[in-house]
Motif scaffolding. Structure first.
Motif, PDB file in Angstrom:
ATOM      1  N   ASP A  67      32.629  31.695  49.262  1.00 10.75           N
ATOM      2  CA  ASP A  67      33.346  30.426  49.387  1.00 10.75           C
ATOM      3  C   ASP A  67      33.418  30.067  50.869  1.00 10.75           C
ATOM      4  OD1 ASP A  67      35.047  28.258  49.394  1.00 10.75           O
ATOM      5  OD2 ASP A  67      36.473  29.128  47.984  1.00 10.75           O
ATOM      6  N   ALA A  68      32.656  29.059  51.269  1.00  8.32           N
ATOM      7  CA  ALA A  68      32.609  28.680  52.685  1.00  8.32           C
ATOM      8  C   ALA A  68      33.939  28.118  53.164  1.00  8.32           C
ATOM      9  CB  ALA A  68      31.499  27.654  52.893  1.00  8.32           C
ATOM     10  N   SER A  69      34.739  27.535  52.270  1.00  4.65           N
ATOM     11  CA  SER A  69      36.013  26.926  52.688  1.00  4.65           C
ATOM     12  C   SER A  69      37.056  27.974  53.053  1.00  4.65           C
ATOM     13  CB  SER A  69      36.551  26.025  51.578  1.00  4.65           C
ATOM     14  OG  SER A  69      36.904  26.779  50.430  1.00  4.65           O
ATOM     15  N   THR A  70      37.013  29.142  52.405  1.00  6.75           N
ATOM     16  CA  THR A  70      37.994  30.197  52.685  1.00  6.75           C
ATOM     17  C   THR A  70      37.394  31.375  53.443  1.00  6.75           C
ATOM     18  OG1 THR A  70      37.541  31.286  50.564  1.00  6.75           O
ATOM     19  CG2 THR A  70      39.272  29.595  50.598  1.00  6.75           C
ATOM     20  N   LYS A  71      36.059  31.348  53.604  1.00  6.91           N
ATOM     21  CA  LYS A  71      35.336  32.439  54.269  1.00  6.91           C
ATOM     22  C   LYS A  71      35.578  33.780  53.580  1.00  6.91           C
ATOM     23  CE  LYS A  71      35.141  30.292  58.851  1.00  6.91           C
ATOM     24  NZ  LYS A  71      35.622  28.977  58.389  1.00  6.91           N
ATOM     25  N   LYS A  72      35.511  33.742  52.244  1.00  7.00           N
ATOM     26  CA  LYS A  72      35.703  34.953  51.456  1.00  7.00           C
ATOM     27  C   LYS A  72      34.556  35.134  50.472  1.00  7.00           C
ATOM     28  CE  LYS A  72      40.728  35.115  51.919  1.00  7.00           C
ATOM     29  NZ  LYS A  72      42.035  35.123  51.228  1.00  7.00           N
ATOM     30  N   VAL A  90      35.527  37.764  55.211  1.00  6.83           N
ATOM     31  CA  VAL A  90      34.361  37.942  56.077  1.00  6.83           C
ATOM     32  C   VAL A  90      34.663  37.367  57.453  1.00  6.83           C
ATOM     33  CG1 VAL A  90      31.912  37.447  56.382  1.00  6.83           C
ATOM     34  CG2 VAL A  90      32.834  37.797  54.077  1.00  6.83           C
ATOM     35  N   TYR A  91      34.550  38.205  58.469  1.00  8.02           N
ATOM     36  CA  TYR A  91      34.768  37.802  59.853  1.00  8.02           C
ATOM     37  C   TYR A  91      33.453  37.926  60.631  1.00  8.02           C
ATOM     38  CZ  TYR A  91      39.617  38.549  58.415  1.00  8.02           C
ATOM     39  OH  TYR A  91      40.816  38.507  57.744  1.00  8.02           O
ATOM     40  N   ALA A  92      33.484  37.525  61.878  1.00  5.09           N
ATOM     41  CA  ALA A  92      32.271  37.564  62.696  1.00  5.09           C
ATOM     42  C   ALA A  92      31.831  38.983  63.003  1.00  5.09           C
ATOM     43  CB  ALA A  92      32.488  36.798  64.003  1.00  5.09           C
ATOM     44  N   ASP A  93      32.729  39.963  62.866  1.00  5.59           N
ATOM     45  CA  ASP A  93      32.378  41.338  63.221  1.00  5.59           C
ATOM     46  C   ASP A  93      32.822  42.362  62.189  1.00  5.59           C
ATOM     47  OD1 ASP A  93      35.067  41.021  63.626  1.00  5.59           O
ATOM     48  OD2 ASP A  93      35.112  41.987  65.600  1.00  5.59           O
ATOM     49  N   LYS A  94      33.349  41.916  61.041  1.00  4.92           N
ATOM     50  CA  LYS A  94      33.804  42.891  60.048  1.00  4.92           C
ATOM     51  C   LYS A  94      33.946  42.248  58.668  1.00  4.92           C
ATOM     52  CE  LYS A  94      38.704  42.168  61.221  1.00  4.92           C
ATOM     53  NZ  LYS A  94      39.960  42.822  61.641  1.00  4.92           N
ATOM     54  N   ILE A  95      34.023  43.115  57.655  1.00  5.83           N
ATOM     55  CA  ILE A  95      34.289  42.709  56.266  1.00  5.83           C
ATOM     56  C   ILE A  95      35.468  43.541  55.782  1.00  5.83           C
ATOM     57  CG2 ILE A  95      33.309  42.393  53.963  1.00  5.83           C
ATOM     58  CD1 ILE A  95      30.532  42.800  55.203  1.00  5.83           C
ATOM     59  N   GLU A  96      36.494  42.878  55.206  1.00  3.95           N
ATOM     60  CA  GLU A  96      37.681  43.585  54.742  1.00  3.95           C
ATOM     61  C   GLU A  96      38.003  43.188  53.305  1.00  3.95           C
ATOM     62  OE1 GLU A  96      40.881  42.721  57.368  1.00  3.95           O
ATOM     63  OE2 GLU A  96      40.273  44.213  58.868  1.00  3.95           O
ATOM     64  N   LEU A 124      26.730  42.793  56.581  1.00  4.60           N
ATOM     65  CA  LEU A 124      26.761  41.480  57.233  1.00  4.60           C
ATOM     66  C   LEU A 124      25.764  41.485  58.387  1.00  4.60           C
ATOM     67  CD1 LEU A 124      28.274  38.688  57.451  1.00  4.60           C
ATOM     68  CD2 LEU A 124      29.769  39.806  59.135  1.00  4.60           C
ATOM     69  N   ARG A 125      24.886  40.465  58.403  1.00  6.14           N
ATOM     70  CA  ARG A 125      23.909  40.322  59.474  1.00  6.14           C
ATOM     71  C   ARG A 125      23.862  38.879  59.926  1.00  6.14           C
ATOM     72  NH1 ARG A 125      20.097  44.770  59.397  1.00  6.14           N
ATOM     73  NH2 ARG A 125      20.497  46.125  57.597  1.00  6.14           N
ATOM     74  N   LYS A 126      23.561  38.678  61.209  1.00  4.39           N
ATOM     75  CA  LYS A 126      23.406  37.329  61.746  1.00  4.39           C
ATOM     76  C   LYS A 126      21.968  36.888  61.493  1.00  4.39           C
ATOM     77  CE  LYS A 126      25.547  34.672  65.418  1.00  4.39           C
ATOM     78  NZ  LYS A 126      24.822  33.463  65.069  1.00  4.39           N
ATOM     79  N   ILE A 127      21.802  35.675  60.992  1.00  3.57           N
ATOM     80  CA  ILE A 127      20.492  35.231  60.549  1.00  3.57           C
ATOM     81  C   ILE A 127      19.474  35.242  61.679  1.00  3.57           C
ATOM     82  CG2 ILE A 127      19.220  33.204  59.705  1.00  3.57           C
ATOM     83  CD1 ILE A 127      21.499  32.694  57.791  1.00  3.57           C
ATOM     84  N   ASP A 128      19.856  34.817  62.854  1.00  8.38           N
ATOM     85  CA  ASP A 128      18.886  34.773  63.950  1.00  8.38           C
ATOM     86  C   ASP A 128      18.705  36.127  64.636  1.00  8.38           C
ATOM     87  OD1 ASP A 128      21.282  34.942  65.257  1.00  8.38           O
ATOM     88  OD2 ASP A 128      21.125  33.026  66.296  1.00  8.38           O
ATOM     89  N   ASN A 129      19.344  37.182  64.087  1.00 11.95           N
ATOM     90  CA  ASN A 129      19.165  38.535  64.613  1.00 11.95           C
ATOM     91  C   ASN A 129      19.338  39.530  63.459  1.00 11.95           C
ATOM     92  OD1 ASN A 129      18.822  40.707  66.310  1.00 11.95           O
ATOM     93  ND2 ASN A 129      20.885  40.621  67.177  1.00 11.95           N
ATOM     94  N   LEU A 130      18.456  39.449  62.469  1.00 11.05           N
ATOM     95  CA  LEU A 130      18.600  40.246  61.256  1.00 11.05           C
ATOM     96  C   LEU A 130      18.543  41.756  61.475  1.00 11.05           C
ATOM     97  CD1 LEU A 130      16.558  38.096  58.714  1.00 11.05           C
ATOM     98  CD2 LEU A 130      19.031  38.388  58.813  1.00 11.05           C
ATOM     99  N   PRO A 131      17.764  42.265  62.427  1.00  4.24           N
ATOM    100  CA  PRO A 131      17.740  43.723  62.587  1.00  4.24           C
ATOM    101  C   PRO A 131      19.091  44.335  62.940  1.00  4.24           C
ATOM    102  CG  PRO A 131      15.845  42.728  63.674  1.00  4.24           C
ATOM    103  CD  PRO A 131      16.753  41.600  63.284  1.00  4.24           C
ATOM    104  N   LEU A 168      24.860  33.270  51.539  1.00  6.80           N
ATOM    105  CA  LEU A 168      24.954  32.648  52.853  1.00  6.80           C
ATOM    106  C   LEU A 168      26.407  32.523  53.271  1.00  6.80           C
ATOM    107  CD1 LEU A 168      23.365  31.189  55.139  1.00  6.80           C
ATOM    108  CD2 LEU A 168      23.764  29.058  53.881  1.00  6.80           C
ATOM    109  N   ALA A 169      26.705  32.949  54.501  1.00  4.50           N
ATOM    110  CA  ALA A 169      28.062  32.864  55.046  1.00  4.50           C
ATOM    111  C   ALA A 169      27.978  32.232  56.426  1.00  4.50           C
ATOM    112  CB  ALA A 169      28.706  34.244  55.107  1.00  4.50           C
ATOM    113  N   GLY A 170      27.824  30.912  56.471  1.00  4.29           N
ATOM    114  CA  GLY A 170      27.649  30.220  57.737  1.00  4.29           C
ATOM    115  C   GLY A 170      26.318  30.593  58.352  1.00  4.29           C
ATOM    116  N   SER A 171      26.363  31.077  59.596  1.00  4.16           N
ATOM    117  CA  SER A 171      25.141  31.519  60.263  1.00  4.16           C
ATOM    118  C   SER A 171      24.877  32.998  60.025  1.00  4.16           C
ATOM    119  CB  SER A 171      25.239  31.248  61.770  1.00  4.16           C
ATOM    120  OG  SER A 171      26.333  31.947  62.331  1.00  4.16           O
ATOM    121  N   TYR A 172      25.623  33.589  59.086  1.00  3.02           N
ATOM    122  CA  TYR A 172      25.462  34.988  58.723  1.00  3.02           C
ATOM    123  C   TYR A 172      24.942  35.081  57.288  1.00  3.02           C
ATOM    124  CZ  TYR A 172      28.299  36.164  62.834  1.00  3.02           C
ATOM    125  OH  TYR A 172      28.777  36.286  64.113  1.00  3.02           O
ATOM    126  N   VAL A 173      24.464  36.265  56.936  1.00  2.00           N
ATOM    127  CA  VAL A 173      24.044  36.517  55.561  1.00  2.00           C
ATOM    128  C   VAL A 173      24.695  37.808  55.090  1.00  2.00           C
ATOM    129  CG1 VAL A 173      21.939  37.721  56.292  1.00  2.00           C
ATOM    130  CG2 VAL A 173      22.082  36.736  54.001  1.00  2.00           C
TER     131      VAL A 173
END
Length: 673
Positions: A471-476, A501-507, A448-455, A433-438
């Motif tokens: 780690d939710a505190s560092t978003k990593k 982990v960002y809202a639109d990418k993973i680095e 990375l997918r948004k939970i309320d829009n998994l497709p 779990l990564a906030g409202s993302y998975v």
């Protein structure tokens, strides 16, 4: 000294609970359901899962509740229709195991069932398979508690041909030990099976049906004959007549005093209906061009359901039966399935206004009557081949991962609603779990997918890893990797990959070495805890020297762990196959053990909440258990309660007031406020 391979495999082979019984105040609300080790029980809000039971036999109970049994003697009762119309989540109402070693036939009535089984045993002298036929009666009046009420051994029975049941009367056809074709009559009275009579037959029986006072037999012989037996005197059944049928490969069905006979004719099929006393003379008949063959039939007083092949696919054809025994055909329901040469005997059941069609491991298709003899496919009950791989919960949503992603709405925990099913190109290993993302980890990618829009796939990176934590505190995110290489001491080189982990990418941020053969981890507050069979280690990835501390634990294999707010909770097993729960602290420089307690299973998965920890695993006897551990005194953790959970339980998570256990489906428990 234990080798890594020997130790890991020995701990998975079996477990022993060696501790004394312990009890304390139960962590869960609710009335008493089960007591183990003197502990108070937990409250099961709902059980929503599909056991790995093939739909080999299907029946309809009162209220059109579906009864399913596989050939290995495992029975379940599933409330398909109300759940299908509401949320496509099918609650299992009741379950019964060990009906027999191999089920040969099952006949289901509104409140009971009769099964003919073969119970096999191995001879100690020559190890040759031995056993005997058994006729078993099952009481289904309480759908939540089906029970085996009576059994009769059949020592004179050597080969099974057919079974027919109506109300309390049971007819069994086969060959006895002398090689004679016989018919046996039994009665189920006050949950007890009683033998009534035996009748010699002229040939092996192919099909057998019970009317009001008659028994209809069709024979498996070249003469293509059928017999009618008078059952007015059950102690002395009498042959009424034997006739020749005009066609081969007949399917028969009956309800009360009405029979239906069907067979192929030309390029289609013909269906005949008439009074049992006039068999085989029909009152009327109907030709169906759309069905090239008929595989099964079922009927009640008003309806007939015919299952057959249409253009190489299976189709169901409904008929209305009027008071003059005329048939009125309804719309053909194409099921978009193939029978693939499987025997459909026992796989079609007709309730009051719903038909259930079993397809083995492909589940059950439900066809429901709407209005004016208009039938339509309304629900499909599927059997999962594998248990859930991972689960996460956010807000009121639950996500289950496996071969697909299933999103459930838990606003009403007693009635979860299936929101969406997202097909995946490959089975997932794990989620985080990564906030409202998975974050979804499979064989080759982290996505990375948004939970309320998994497709919708938000982002993806190529990576090969076996474990993920976030780690939710560092978003990593942190992923454990093995590249197959070894160091100079011949230890496997294990890496920890850090990904932002960002809202639109993973680095990828960095990669660094960790303890060899690390296989479990937890991340919190900028630290990462990893474990192997030698011990635990904590790393701070934002430092040049990432390793903060290590602690060795001799002969312990860690199963799962939670790092949070300077506390470490973990489960492990030792070489004696005993399960343990550890409570520890981390002050930023070292790990300190606060307390340890034995648990009655292998501690496969763990979750922590406030003053309690919850762990699931398998006992030495093979039972799947949930253990609640009281942490009010962390230096002396205690087992508070033990509760059976669903089959193949492998994951547990906690929300504000719920505990969710997943395996072959999921169970929801309500936590005490």
């Amino acid at each position: 000294m234990w080798s890594r391979r020997k130790f890991v495999f020995s701990t998975l082979a079996g477990l022993a609970f060696l501790g004394d019984d312990q009890s304390s105040e139960a962590f869960f609300d609710g009335k008493q359901k089960l007591s183990l080790h003197g502990c108070k029980p937990v409250l099961l809000v709902g059980e929503y899962w599909s056991p790995a039971i093939a739909c080999d036999f299907v029946g309809a109970l009162a209220g059109d509740v579906c009864c399913i049994m596989d050939e290995f003697g495992r029975l379940i009762i599933v409330d398909i229709l109300p759940a299908a119309l509401r949320s496509h989540v099918f609650p299992v109402l009741g379950r019964l195991d060990n009906v027999g070693s191999k089920v040969l036939d099952l006949q289901v009535m509104p409140q009971s069932a009769i099964a003919l089984v073969w119970n096999q045993s191995n001879s100690r002298q020559n190890k040759a398979p031995e056993g005997q036929f058994v006729l078993s009666a099952i009481n289904l009046s309480r759908v939540k508690a089906p029970r085996l009420v009576s059994k009769i051994n059949l020592p004179d029975f050597s080969e099974f041909h057919a079974l027919a049941v109506r109300q309390s009367l049971i007819c069994l056809a086969g060959i006895d030990n002398k090689g004679e074709n016989c018919l046996w009559l039994y009665r189920l009275k006050r949950d007890k099976l009683q033998k009534l009579a035996c009748l010699m037959l002229i040939a092996p029986v192919e099909n057998m049906l019970l009317g009001s006072n008659e028994l209809l037999l069709t024979y498996d012989d070249s003469a293509n004959q059928a017999s009618l037996v008078d059952l007015n005197n059950l102690n002395r059944p009498q042959f009424v007549r034997t006739v020749k049928l005009g066609a081969q490969d007949n399917q028969i069905a009956c309800s009360g005093d009405v029979f239906v006979l069907a067979h192929r004719e030309g390029s289609g099929s013909v269906i005949k209906i008439g009074s049992m006393k006039n068999f085989p003379k029909p009152s009327s008949k109907l030709h169906i061009d759309a069905l090239q063959s008929i595989e099964a039939m079922a009927m009640n007083n008003d309806n007939l359901m015919v299952l057959g092949n249409s253009a190489e696919e299976i189709a169901a054809v409904p008929f209305l039966i009027d008071k003059n025994m005329n048939l009125s055909q309804g719309r053909i329901v194409n099921l978009n399935r193939r029978i693939n040469d499987q025997d459909m005997t026992g796989k079609l059941a007709l309730g009051k206004s719903n038909a259930f069609i079993g397809f083995g491991w492909d589940g059950v298709q439900v066809i429901s009557e709407t209005a004016g003899n208009a039938w339509t496919a309304t629900a499909s009950y599927s059997v999962p081949k594998l248990p859930v791989a991972s689960q996460v919960a956010w807000s009121n949503y639950l996500v289950l991962a496996g071969s697909d992603l299933r999103l459930y709405d838990l606003k009403r925990p007693a009635q979860p609603e299936l929101v969406s099913v997202t097909k995946l190109p490959t089975t997932l290993k794990e989620m985080a779990l990564a906030g409202s993302y998975v974050l979804c980890l499979d064989q080759d990618y982290l996505s990375l997918r948004k939970i309320d829009n998994l497709p919708q796939l938000v982002a993806q990176m190529s990576v090969c890893a076996k474990k993920i934590s976030f780690d939710a505190s560092t978003k990593k995110a942190y992923l454990i990797q093995d590249n197959g290489k070894k160091d100079k001491n011949q230890h496997k080189i294990t890496k920890l990959l850090e990904a932002s982990v960002y809202a639109d990418k993973i680095e990828t941020s960095k990669t660094f070495s960790v303890v060899s053969d690390a296989y479990c981890s937890s991340a919190s507050d900028g630290y990462v805890l990893v474990g192997n069979i030698d011990g635990l280690a904590i790393y701070k990835p934002d430092q040049d020297k990432e390793l903060i501390c290590q602690r060795q634990f001799q002969d312990l294999a860690w199963r799962d762990m939670v790092l949070s707010d300077g506390k470490i909770f973990a489960t492990a097993v030792d070489p004696d196959a005993s399960g343990f729960f550890y409570a520890m602290s981390f002050d930023g420089s070292e790990i300190t053990v606060l307390g340890v307690t034995k648990i009655p299973h292998d501690g496969l998965a763990l979750a922590a909440r406030e003053k309690h920890a919850l762990t699931i695993g398998q006992s030495p006897e093979g039972s799947n258990l949930l253990t609640v551990i009281d942490l009010s005194n962390e230096s002396s953790p205690k087992v508070a309660s033990v509760q059976p959970v669903l089959e193949s339980a492998c994951s547990i998570i906690c929300t504000d007031n719920l505990a969710i256990v997943s395996g072959r489906g999921f169970e929801i428990f309500k936590l005490k406020e």
